[in-house]
Design a protein around this motif. Structure first.
Motif, PDB file in Angstrom:
ATOM      1  N   ASN A  34       0.669  -1.187   0.026  1.00  0.00           N
ATOM      2  CA  ASN A  34      -0.164  -0.026   0.063  1.00  0.00           C
ATOM      3  C   ASN A  34       0.906   1.449  -0.211  1.00  0.00           C
ATOM      4  N   PHE A  37       2.265   1.701  -3.671  1.00  0.00           N
ATOM      5  CA  PHE A  37       1.147   2.052  -4.566  1.00  0.00           C
ATOM      6  C   PHE A  37       0.953   3.356  -4.239  1.00  0.00           C
ATOM      7  N   SER A  56      -2.513  -5.555 -12.505  1.00  0.00           N
ATOM      8  CA  SER A  56      -3.642  -4.865 -12.274  1.00  0.00           C
ATOM      9  C   SER A  56      -3.562  -3.724 -11.121  1.00  0.00           C
ATOM     10  N   MET A  57      -2.686  -3.608 -10.171  1.00  0.00           N
ATOM     11  CA  MET A  57      -2.435  -2.520  -9.768  1.00  0.00           C
ATOM     12  C   MET A  57      -1.833  -1.369 -10.453  1.00  0.00           C
ATOM     13  N   ASN A  58      -1.098  -1.574 -11.720  1.00  0.00           N
ATOM     14  CA  ASN A  58      -0.421  -0.604 -12.453  1.00  0.00           C
ATOM     15  C   ASN A  58      -1.700   0.203 -13.246  1.00  0.00           C
ATOM     16  N   ALA A  59      -2.713  -0.474 -13.596  1.00  0.00           N
ATOM     17  CA  ALA A  59      -3.628   0.016 -14.183  1.00  0.00           C
ATOM     18  C   ALA A  59      -4.387   0.922 -13.236  1.00  0.00           C
ATOM     19  N   GLN A  60      -4.734   0.577 -12.180  1.00  0.00           N
ATOM     20  CA  GLN A  60      -5.157   1.275 -10.804  1.00  0.00           C
ATOM     21  C   GLN A  60      -4.336   2.531 -10.638  1.00  0.00           C
ATOM     22  N   LEU A  61      -3.043   2.409 -10.734  1.00  0.00           N
ATOM     23  CA  LEU A  61      -2.016   3.504 -10.413  1.00  0.00           C
ATOM     24  C   LEU A  61      -2.221   4.597 -11.557  1.00  0.00           C
ATOM     25  N   LYS A  62      -2.269   4.219 -12.702  1.00  0.00           N
ATOM     26  CA  LYS A  62      -2.457   5.322 -13.794  1.00  0.00           C
ATOM     27  C   LYS A  62      -3.748   5.891 -13.477  1.00  0.00           C
ATOM     28  N   ASN A  63      -4.692   5.381 -13.132  1.00  0.00           N
ATOM     29  CA  ASN A  63      -5.923   6.124 -12.864  1.00  0.00           C
ATOM     30  C   ASN A  63      -5.762   7.008 -11.932  1.00  0.00           C
ATOM     31  N   MET A  64      -5.287   6.461 -10.785  1.00  0.00           N
ATOM     32  CA  MET A  64      -5.275   7.133  -9.580  1.00  0.00           C
ATOM     33  C   MET A  64      -4.279   8.513  -9.944  1.00  0.00           C
ATOM     34  N   LYS A  67      -6.082  11.609 -10.939  1.00  0.00           N
ATOM     35  CA  LYS A  67      -7.067  11.857 -10.073  1.00  0.00           C
ATOM     36  C   LYS A  67      -6.268  13.108  -9.072  1.00  0.00           C
TER      37      LYS A  67
END
Length: 163
Positions: A34, A37, A56-64, A67
Motif C-alpha cells: 500500500n 502504491f 492490475s495495480m498498475n492500471a489502478q495506479l495510472k487512474n489514481m 486524479k
C-alpha cells in the motif's frame, strides 16, 4: 483447517518457516504494498506483488495519478493478522518441467487512512479519518524456479458474507 500434508511439505521446503509466525510477515508486505502504491513506486510494487497483481495495480495506479496525489498511511494493527489457509501444489509448466508453489491466505486488519490531493487541495478521503480495514490477501512463493522467489502478494479475496 490447514491441510497437514501441505504444512509438512512447506516446512520441509522452506527451512525455519513457521505457519503461525507468517501472518505478521504477510501484514508487513500488505503495508509495504500500500505504501508503494501510494508513492507510485512501481519497482517496489514489483518486488512485493506477483506479475498479474502488478498488472492490475498498475492500471489502478495510472487512474489514481490522473486524479491527483494519493496518500495512504498505516496506523497499526486493529487486531493481529491470522493465517487461514495453506495450499502446496505442483504445477506442470512448459517442457513438462514441474514447479512447486505454496499459497497462503492471511486475514489482515489494519488501521489506515487515505486521501487524494490535487495540489494542496483535498479532493477525496481524509488523512485524519482512521478506519479499520480487514482484508484477505493471498501470498505465494514458488519453490522450484531457477531463482528462489520471496513471498509475494498474489491477490485479495472477498471476505465471507458474515463479516
Amino acid at each position: 483447517m490447514v491441510a497437514q500434508y501441505s504444512m509438512y511439505l512447506t516446512k520441509k521446503a522452506i527451512k525455519g518457516w513457521k505457519y503461525n509466525m507468517f501472518a505478521k510477515e504477510a501484514e508487513q508486505k500488505y503495508i509495504l504494498m500500500n505504501e508503494a502504491f501510494a508513492a507510485g513506486d512501481k519497482d517496489l510494487l514489483k518486488m512485493v506483488v506477483t506479475d498479474p497483481m502488478f498488472a492490475s495495480m498498475n492500471a489502478q495506479l495510472k487512474n489514481m495519478t490522473r486524479k491527483g496525489q494519493f496518500v495512504w498511511q498505516s496506523h497499526g494493527s486493529a487486531e493481529p493478522p491470522r493465517s487461514l489457509n495453506l495450499t502446496y501444489a505442483k504445477a506442470l509448466m512448459e517442457h513438462n518441467v514441474e514447479h512447486k508453489v505454496v499459497q497462503i491466505t492471511v486475514r489482515v486488519n489494519v488501521k489506515q487512512s487515505a486521501a487524494i490531493y490535487q495540489g494542496s487541495k483535498l479532493v477525496g478521503g481524509n488523512p485524519d479519518d482512521i478506519k479499520s480495514i480487514a482484508e484477505y490477501i493471498v501470498l505465494e512463493k514458488w519453490l522450484t524456479r531457477d531463482v528462489e522467489d520471496d513471498w509475494k502478494i498474489a491477490g485479495k479475496i472477498n471476505p465471507p458474507a458474515s463479516q
